[in-house]
Design a protein around this motif. Structure first.
Motif: not given
Lengths: 153, 153, 153, 153, 153
Positions: E84-86, E45, E76-82
């Motif tokens: 999306i935030a970016v 992210p 992977a879940h945490e990275a994906s949320l990050g």
């Protein structure tokens, strides 16, 4: 003069704020306490933010006692994420003291745990504010709040 | 004059807003109510934000009734996280009143629970606005909204 | 003139946007539609934000069809959190229309469900824009989009 | 002169910061280290933010050792999300070095793992700061920190 | 001239960036590629944010290969949320290309999948930048990247 916010809940079954205030006052001078009681743990993030931004708190303790149902666990998770967000937005520490009802074997132990974890975290608050070098000396030593320390490997 | 926002949904199977408005009016003067109905609970976070920023609400109640399927639980979780974010961004309380369909043993109890939890949380709203000292007196006493209080340890 | 954004995906197995546009045009005048197609549902949050901020959309519908694997559920969860965040940041509604592949018993029902849920949510969009009082009249009545309404308790 | 922040915890059972500092100093010149010890991993996101914004750190290592209970896993998840948020808000890397207690078969291996993973990530920190081309040469080669590399397919 | 960022990891077991760059160059002119390699997917992210804000990338591909353990799924879940935030914060698309190790039956298929999914998503990147109308024509047709398309209902 440092201002310490204490946010607690009516949901909790133990007056953790009383223990926190007592421990803080016993172990520090030059502090003022701002207390704010809200209904439940999901109300704690905004309570902490208001304590920081509207009452100028330098640090906040949030005290809660999540129930043992899955929905309670989820509420605690949501509250924790909110508390982390508030810290990130304000650059202030919020020490989350949550005591889960299913951590103890009975109500007596639960009360003991709530009292003790709160008091031990009150000391962390004081150290974060006044004695960061004490925390550094404890780094990697397996400190726990409430039950026995795990200790270093 | 305090402005209380009430956001509710067409998804819900009980008119919780009616109960909220009735309880608020019975127990407070000097309030005005702004109501906003959206389709589902995931629409509540932005509804609450709009009530706060566009209708100048001092506090918001969000009323929802998640279903019993796993997807409903996930929607409630997402909505809750959004509601916490809105509170953090606005420094205003949002009292989330969610009644899960599987909390009650039948439809009759579910209606009773929705009515009662809403009314008890309406009192929390009034206390947060006008009587914070009442909440503080209840700190750590195991208050519940809807079913029986857990009580202090 | 209100501008309605429609964000959809190439991942979806049904042209939900066609249904949305048809239903919107049948039921409202004074609207303009901006469509934006992205690969998958995790691309929808930024697509919705761009529709709002770069195309001046007053409201957005996001149309997606998550698969039935655990990873698909997780993607839908992540997308939903992102969509809530965009709404909070923009104070605009985004009506999320997700049809999960495992909601229907076969492909025929899945197509029917995608069509019907999209059309029913298109009416929610129109009501949010032009007839909020209609939503308020439906508050607490157990509306569902797609399958049969649950109805009031 | 680059400033490297190291945030660690009193909860951890191994002095990972000592290993980090030793490895950093052995492998880089022109660096200064700022250390900050907090009680637990959920205190790391704000610690990292303060190191970046108040101590001008160019990069931060966060060192933690989550326990093996479900609540510990959840805390680690919450901390990780917070750490990603801090990175996004500051455009600075935070290298998260978490060693889960249940990753190792006994305490001896756990200590070995904590030491080794920390040291290997310290090299990542140096490469991110000074030698990005070295990381690029390792792209897609299945590097692991602690246990054996997975290697390329 | 459009600038395409490519962020990849040393954790990944396949050089997905090589495939991405080759496919992008074969299918578009007037592009420049900025590559940035980080240790793991949770570093993506901020890498993507830096590519957008410091290297002026118009769009970013993030390439990762999560392992098969529960902790890998969570990362992977945490990275994906990050990610999306970016995207939400920058109004730029980030095409996440994650290949989970347990998606393939053996290492050979995993390599094939990583290559193919990356190449297919590279075409999505080109279409988002230069040919949005092509994506719109594919809306609702069940496109998949890597394995066979699901196709329309």
């Amino acid at each position: 003069m440092k201002i310490i916010g204490i946010a607690d809940t009516t949901f909790s079954r133990y007056d953790m704020a009383k223990a926190a205030i007592d421990e803080l006052k016993k172990n520090a001078t030059g502090i003022r306490i701002e207390r704010y009681t809200v209904p439940g743990i999901k109300d704690l993030p905004v309570a902490a933010k208001k304590l920081i931004e509207e009452k100028n708190c330098d640090i906040v303790m949030t005290l809660g006692m999540p129930g043992k149902m899955p929905i309670d666990k989820q509420c605690a998770h949501e509250a924790s994420l909110g508390l982390i967000a508030v810290q990130i937005l304000t650059n202030r520490h919020i020490i989350e003291v949550f005591v889960h009802e299913d951590e103890a074997k009975d109500e007596k132990e639960l009360a003991w745990l709530a009292e003790r974890r709160t008091r031990e975290h009150a000391l962390n608050v004081i150290n974060l504010l006044f004695h960061p070098e004490k925390l550094q000396r404890q780094a990697g030593t397996g400190q726990r709040q409430g039950f026995e320390d795990a200790g270093p490997l």
